[in-house]
Design an enzyme around this catalytic site. Structure first.
Site, PDB file in Angstrom:
ATOM      1  N   ASP A  30      -7.465   7.223  16.230  1.00 34.72           N
ATOM      2  CA  ASP A  30      -8.098   5.970  16.657  1.00 34.72           C
ATOM      3  C   ASP A  30      -8.990   5.494  15.511  1.00 34.72           C
ATOM      4  O   ASP A  30      -9.475   6.299  14.715  1.00 34.72           O
ATOM      5  CB  ASP A  30      -8.936   6.204  17.931  1.00 34.72           C
ATOM      6  CG  ASP A  30      -9.241   4.904  18.666  1.00 34.72           C
ATOM      7  OD1 ASP A  30      -8.648   4.684  19.741  1.00 34.72           O
ATOM      8  OD2 ASP A  30     -10.048   4.104  18.155  1.00 34.72           O
ATOM      9  N   LYS A  35     -15.499   7.544  19.076  1.00 30.65           N
ATOM     10  CA  LYS A  35     -14.553   8.017  20.099  1.00 30.65           C
ATOM     11  C   LYS A  35     -13.879   9.310  19.625  1.00 30.65           C
ATOM     12  O   LYS A  35     -13.764  10.289  20.376  1.00 30.65           O
ATOM     13  CB  LYS A  35     -13.498   6.922  20.309  1.00 30.65           C
ATOM     14  CG  LYS A  35     -12.916   6.887  21.688  1.00 30.65           C
ATOM     15  CD  LYS A  35     -11.896   5.773  21.811  1.00 30.65           C
ATOM     16  CE  LYS A  35     -12.490   4.460  22.254  1.00 30.65           C
ATOM     17  NZ  LYS A  35     -11.478   3.379  22.285  1.00 30.65           N
ATOM     18  N   THR A  85      -4.052  -4.265  24.622  1.00 29.39           N
ATOM     19  CA  THR A  85      -3.511  -5.628  24.498  1.00 29.39           C
ATOM     20  C   THR A  85      -4.317  -6.517  25.442  1.00 29.39           C
ATOM     21  O   THR A  85      -3.820  -6.927  26.486  1.00 29.39           O
ATOM     22  CB  THR A  85      -2.012  -5.668  24.872  1.00 29.39           C
ATOM     23  OG1 THR A  85      -1.846  -5.052  26.163  1.00 29.39           O
ATOM     24  CG2 THR A  85      -1.156  -4.961  23.863  1.00 29.39           C
ATOM     25  N   THR A 121       1.008  -2.301  27.080  1.00 32.15           N
ATOM     26  CA  THR A 121       1.632  -3.331  27.913  1.00 32.15           C
ATOM     27  C   THR A 121       1.758  -4.607  27.081  1.00 32.15           C
ATOM     28  O   THR A 121       0.756  -5.150  26.616  1.00 32.15           O
ATOM     29  CB  THR A 121       0.760  -3.602  29.154  1.00 32.15           C
ATOM     30  OG1 THR A 121       0.628  -2.363  29.861  1.00 32.15           O
ATOM     31  CG2 THR A 121       1.408  -4.644  30.067  1.00 32.15           C
ATOM     32  N   LEU A 252      -2.588  -2.363  50.535  1.00 25.58           N
ATOM     33  CA  LEU A 252      -2.897  -3.409  51.507  1.00 25.58           C
ATOM     34  C   LEU A 252      -4.369  -3.293  51.912  1.00 25.58           C
ATOM     35  O   LEU A 252      -4.728  -3.541  53.048  1.00 25.58           O
ATOM     36  CB  LEU A 252      -1.996  -3.296  52.740  1.00 25.58           C
ATOM     37  CG  LEU A 252      -0.537  -3.726  52.568  1.00 25.58           C
ATOM     38  CD1 LEU A 252       0.220  -3.601  53.896  1.00 25.58           C
ATOM     39  CD2 LEU A 252      -0.423  -5.166  52.048  1.00 25.58           C
ATOM     40  N   GLY A 259      -9.482  -5.792  40.130  1.00 26.22           N
ATOM     41  CA  GLY A 259     -10.082  -6.036  38.821  1.00 26.22           C
ATOM     42  C   GLY A 259      -9.546  -4.994  37.866  1.00 26.22           C
ATOM     43  O   GLY A 259      -8.453  -4.468  38.048  1.00 26.22           O
ATOM     44  N   CYS A 262      -6.260  -4.021  33.656  1.00 31.20           N
ATOM     45  CA  CYS A 262      -4.800  -4.185  33.671  1.00 31.20           C
ATOM     46  C   CYS A 262      -4.318  -5.317  34.571  1.00 31.20           C
ATOM     47  O   CYS A 262      -3.801  -6.314  34.067  1.00 31.20           O
ATOM     48  CB  CYS A 262      -4.145  -2.877  34.081  1.00 31.20           C
ATOM     49  SG  CYS A 262      -4.608  -1.521  32.994  1.00 31.20           S
ATOM     50  N   LYS A 265      -5.398  -9.137  33.714  1.00 33.04           N
ATOM     51  CA  LYS A 265      -4.901  -9.695  32.445  1.00 33.04           C
ATOM     52  C   LYS A 265      -3.369  -9.623  32.378  1.00 33.04           C
ATOM     53  O   LYS A 265      -2.729 -10.467  31.756  1.00 33.04           O
ATOM     54  CB  LYS A 265      -5.550  -9.025  31.233  1.00 33.04           C
ATOM     55  CG  LYS A 265      -5.223  -7.576  31.026  1.00 33.04           C
ATOM     56  CD  LYS A 265      -4.522  -7.282  29.717  1.00 33.04           C
ATOM     57  CE  LYS A 265      -4.318  -5.789  29.552  1.00 33.04           C
ATOM     58  NZ  LYS A 265      -3.087  -5.373  28.977  1.00 33.04           N
ATOM     59  N   ARG A 332     -14.369  -3.275  33.323  1.00 31.71           N
ATOM     60  CA  ARG A 332     -13.661  -4.473  32.858  1.00 31.71           C
ATOM     61  C   ARG A 332     -13.215  -5.294  34.080  1.00 31.71           C
ATOM     62  O   ARG A 332     -12.577  -4.781  34.986  1.00 31.71           O
ATOM     63  CB  ARG A 332     -12.449  -4.076  32.008  1.00 31.71           C
ATOM     64  CG  ARG A 332     -12.852  -3.587  30.621  1.00 31.71           C
ATOM     65  CD  ARG A 332     -11.652  -3.122  29.836  1.00 31.71           C
ATOM     66  NE  ARG A 332     -11.039  -1.938  30.418  1.00 31.71           N
ATOM     67  CZ  ARG A 332      -9.887  -1.411  30.023  1.00 31.71           C
ATOM     68  NH1 ARG A 332      -9.208  -1.972  29.055  1.00 31.71           N
ATOM     69  NH2 ARG A 332      -9.414  -0.327  30.609  1.00 31.71           N
TER      70      ARG A 332
HETATM   71  C1  UGA Z   1      -3.008  -0.324  37.539  1.00 31.53           C
HETATM   72  C2  UGA Z   1      -1.675   0.153  38.138  1.00 31.53           C
HETATM   73  O1  UGA Z   1      -1.893   0.615  39.460  1.00 31.53           O
HETATM   74  C3  UGA Z   1      -1.095   1.283  37.275  1.00 31.53           C
HETATM   75  O2  UGA Z   1       0.160   1.687  37.789  1.00 31.53           O
HETATM   76  C4  UGA Z   1      -0.934   0.776  35.848  1.00 31.53           C
HETATM   77  O3  UGA Z   1      -0.431   1.775  34.987  1.00 31.53           O
HETATM   78  C5  UGA Z   1      -2.292   0.314  35.331  1.00 31.53           C
HETATM   79  O4  UGA Z   1      -2.812  -0.721  36.168  1.00 31.53           O
HETATM   80  C6  UGA Z   1      -2.094  -0.192  33.927  1.00 31.53           C
HETATM   81  O5  UGA Z   1      -1.429  -1.211  33.749  1.00 31.53           O
HETATM   82  O6  UGA Z   1      -2.516   0.490  32.980  1.00 31.53           O
HETATM   83  P1  UGA Z   1      -5.505   0.609  37.577  1.00 31.53           P
HETATM   84  O7  UGA Z   1      -5.893  -0.621  36.834  1.00 31.53           O
HETATM   85  O8  UGA Z   1      -6.022   1.936  37.120  1.00 31.53           O
HETATM   86  O9  UGA Z   1      -3.919   0.765  37.604  1.00 31.53           O
HETATM   87  O10 UGA Z   1      -6.009   0.401  39.072  1.00 31.53           O
HETATM   88  P2  UGA Z   1      -5.370   0.261  40.528  1.00 31.53           P
HETATM   89  O11 UGA Z   1      -5.481   1.541  41.229  1.00 31.53           O
HETATM   90  O12 UGA Z   1      -4.046  -0.378  40.474  1.00 31.53           O
HETATM   91  O13 UGA Z   1      -6.412  -0.767  41.170  1.00 31.53           O
HETATM   92  C7  UGA Z   1      -6.555  -2.078  40.635  1.00 31.53           C
HETATM   93  C8  UGA Z   1      -7.557  -2.866  41.412  1.00 31.53           C
HETATM   94  O14 UGA Z   1      -7.019  -3.223  42.694  1.00 31.53           O
HETATM   95  C9  UGA Z   1      -8.891  -2.188  41.696  1.00 31.53           C
HETATM   96  O15 UGA Z   1      -9.932  -3.103  41.476  1.00 31.53           O
HETATM   97  C10 UGA Z   1      -8.796  -1.816  43.157  1.00 31.53           C
HETATM   98  O16 UGA Z   1     -10.057  -1.755  43.782  1.00 31.53           O
HETATM   99  C11 UGA Z   1      -7.969  -2.967  43.701  1.00 31.53           C
HETATM  100  N1  UGA Z   1      -7.252  -2.659  44.954  1.00 31.53           N
HETATM  101  C12 UGA Z   1      -6.342  -1.659  44.991  1.00 31.53           C
HETATM  102  C13 UGA Z   1      -7.504  -3.430  46.090  1.00 31.53           C
HETATM  103  O17 UGA Z   1      -8.324  -4.361  46.069  1.00 31.53           O
HETATM  104  N2  UGA Z   1      -6.828  -3.147  47.236  1.00 31.53           N
HETATM  105  C14 UGA Z   1      -5.909  -2.142  47.307  1.00 31.53           C
HETATM  106  O18 UGA Z   1      -5.335  -1.948  48.399  1.00 31.53           O
HETATM  107  C15 UGA Z   1      -5.664  -1.388  46.162  1.00 31.53           C
END
Ligand code: UGA
Length: 436
Positions: A30, A35, A85, A121, A252, A259, A262, A265, A332
Site C-alpha cells: 500500500d 497503514k 474506486t 469494484t 428487508l 450507507g 459500497c 457509490k 463512510r
Molecule cells: C456490501 C455488500 O453486502 C457486500 O456483499 C459487498 O461485497 C460490499 O458491499 C462491497 O461492495 O464491498 P457492506 O457495505 O459491508 O457490504 O454492508 P452491508 O452489510 O451490505 O450493509 C450496507 C448498508 O445497508 C448498511 O448501512 C446497513 O445498515 C444497511 N442495511 C442492511 C439496511 O438498512 N437494512 C438491511 O436489511 C440490511
C-alpha cells in the site's frame, strides 16, 4: 503460491491475511506508510472482527509481509488489485485513478505467465481496457470481484458464497481460471460455486449484486413509508413476506437505510455507466432507490423533532451509533452520522457514542460531542435515537436502565431493533421507522 495484494484497505488487508491463513505466501502493498506499519506489527488499521488474529498468525508464520515498495511484488505470480474506486468529487461515476495507477505501477514487475486479478469494484468495460495494458508483459488479467461484507470480512474471504473469474477467451483464459482455482483451493475443494466468465459479466455481477441488495432495502423502506401513511407495521410485513423463500427476510430491515463505502457509490456509478452506454433507462429505478434511501434520514430527523414537541433547539439529543452498520468502524456515508449532523444543524446539542467508530467520526465531524461510555452519553438526554444496531444498544440496554440516566422519554428506533412494547411499558414514547 506467492501472491501480492496491492491496496491494503478493508478489502485488501482482509484478503492478504486470509490468503496467508490458507497457506499462501503473501506480500501486502500500500502507498500509505502508516497503514503498512500498523499491518506489519499485526495491528489492523481499522475495526474488523477476527482480522487481528489471522494477521498475527500470518506474520508469525513468515508467510505474510507488508511493504510500501511495489518492487517486492516481483516475486509473486498472482497479483490482486484491491484499491479503492470512490465516487468522483464532481459526479456520480467511479474514480478509477487508483486502479489505473496501481496497474501501471505494477507493469514493470510482471513476468510471462503472471496473473493480475482485479478485485476493485469498477464500471463494466474497465477490465478490457486494463487487459490491453497488461498483455504486452506476458501476464494475464482476470476480473475476480469481491463480495465480502465489512464486519464479516475474514469469514467471507475464507469461505465465500461463490467465486467469480472474468477471463479472456481461449487457452489463456482457461489457464488463468485454473490458477485462480489453485489460489482458492480450500473453497473450490468444498464445492463453492466457481463461475468462469468474460470480463464484462464478472464486472457486472459485482455491481448487480450490490444494486439488488440496495433495491431490496429501499423496497422495504418504501413499504415503511406506506406503512406510516396507513398505520401498518413494516417489520411484521417484512416477516410475513420474508417467509416466502422466493423473497427471503434478509436485507428487508427497514430503518434509516443503507450507507457505507459500497452500496451508495456503487449504485450511482452503475447508473452513470449505464448512461454512458446509452442504457440509462434500464437502471433508472436506481435513482429512486437512492432517493427513498435518503428520505429515510429526513424521516428519522422528523421523528426526533416531533418527539421533542416540534423543535430540537437547545435540546440534548443522544445518538447511539456512528458506524454505517454494527461490527465496523466505517463511517463512510453513514446514515446515522448524517442524522446526527442534521440534528446539530437544527440547533440541538448532539452527543454521540459508538463502540468502534468515534475516532473516525470525530475526525470528519468535530462539531459533535463524542462520548465513549454509553451510559455517560445517555445521561441528561431529552431524546435518544438508535442509528446503528450494535448489541450494546439493541440487546444490552434495558429501558429501565435508560430511564435512570435520561431526562426525557423520547426514543427513536432508527433500525427497528428495539423491543417497542418494553420501551413503552417503561414509560417511553417509542417511535419506530414504518411502525405505528
Ligand atoms: C456490501 C455488500 O453486502 C457486500 O456483499 C459487498 O461485497 C460490499 O458491499 C462491497 O461492495 O464491498 P457492506 O457495505 O459491508 O457490504 O454492508 P452491508 O452489510 O451490505 O450493509 C450496507 C448498508 O445497508 C448498511 O448501512 C446497513 O445498515 C444497511 N442495511 C442492511 C439496511 O438498512 N437494512 C438491511 O436489511 C440490511
Amino acid at each position: 503460491m506467492k501472491l501480492s495484494v496491492i491496496g491494503c484497505g478493508y478489502l485488501g488487508a482482509a484478503h492478504a491475511a486470509a490468503m496467508a491463513s490458507i497457506g499462501h505466501e503473501v506480500i501486502g502493498i500500500d502507498v500509505d506508510q502508516r497503514k503498512i506499519d500498523a499491518l506489519a506489527k499485526g495491528e489492523p488499521p481499522f475495526f474488523e472482527p477476527g482480522l487481528a488474529e489471522i494477521l498475527a498468525e500470518g506474520i508469525a508464520s513468515g508467510r505474510l509481509r507488508f511493504t510500501t515498495d511495489l518492487a517486492d511484488a516481483a516475486d509473486a505470480t498472482v497479483h490482486f488489485v484491491g484499491v479503492g474506486t470512490p465516487q468522483q468529487k464532481d459526479g456520480y461515476a467511479a474514480d478509477l485513478t487508483s486502479v489505473n495507477a496501481a496497474v501501471d505501477a505494477l507493469l514493470p514487475y510482471l513476468t510471462e505467465g503472471d496473473i493480475v486479478a482485479g478485485k476493485s469494484t469498477v464500471p463494466v468495460g474497465t477490465a478490457a481496457v486494463l487487459a490491453e495494458r497488461v498483455s504486452p508483459t506476458g501476464a494475464t488479467l482476470v476480473w475476480n470481484p469481491e463480495f465480502l461484507r465489512e464486519g464479516w470480512a475474514v469469514e467471507d474471504t475464507i469461505d465465500p458464497d461463490r467465486l467469480v473469474a472474468g477471463v479472456p477467451a481461449g487457452d489463456e483464459g482457461e489457464r488463468a481460471a485454473s490458477v485462480l482455482r489453485e489460489v482458492y483451493h480450500p473453497s473450490v475443494a468444498k464445492g463453492t460455486p466457481f463461475i468462469v466468465t468474460d470480463y464484462a459479466t464478472a464486472e457486472l455481477v459485482k455491481v448487480a449484486a450490490n444494486a439488488f441488495l440496495a433495491t431490496k432495502i429501499s423496497f422495504i423502506n418504501a413499504m415503511a413509508e406506506i406503512s406510516e401513511a396507513t398505520g401498518a407495521d413494516v417489520t411484521q410485513l417484512a416477516d410475513a413476506i420474508g417467509y416466502d423463500a422466493r423473497i427471503g427476510r434478509r436485507f428487508l430491515g427497514a430503518g434509516i437505510g443503507f450507507g457505507g463505502g459500497c452500496l451508495p457509490k456503487d449504485i450511482r456509478a452503475f447508473a452513470a455507466r449505464a448512461e454512458e452506454l446509452g442504457r440509462g433507462e434500464s437502471v433508472a429505478f436506481l435513482r429512486q432507490v437512492d432517493e427513498i434511501n435518503m428520505r429515510r434520514r429526513d424521516r428519522a430527523v422528523q421523528l426526533v423533532v416531533d418527539g421533542l414537541g416540534g423543535s430540537p433547539f437547545k435540546k440534548n439529543i443522544t445518538v447511539l451509533g456512528a458506524a454505517f452498520k454494527p461490527h465496523s468502524d466505517d463511517i463512510r456515508d453513514s446514515p446515522g452520522l448524517d442524522v446526527a449532523v442534521r440534528l446539530h444543524g437544527l440547533g440541538a446539542w448532539v452527543t454521540i457514542t459508538d463502540p468502534a467508530a468515534i475516532d473516525n467520526a470525530q475526525r470528519i465531524h468535530p462539531q459533535l460531542n463524542y462520548v465513549h461510555d454509553r451510559d455517560d452519553a445517555l445521561r441528561g438526554a431529552d431524546a435518544v435515537i438508535v442509528v446503528t444496531e450494535w448489541d450494546e444498544y439493541r440487546r444490552e440496554l434495558s429501558p429501565d436502565h435508560a430511564t435512570a440516566l435520561a431526562t426525557g422519554r423520547v426514543i427513536v428506533d432508527g433500525r427497528n431493533c428495539l423491543d417497542a412494547a418494553a420501551w413503552r411499558a417503561a414509560g417511553w414514547n417509542y417511535y419506530g421507522m414504518g411502525r405505528p
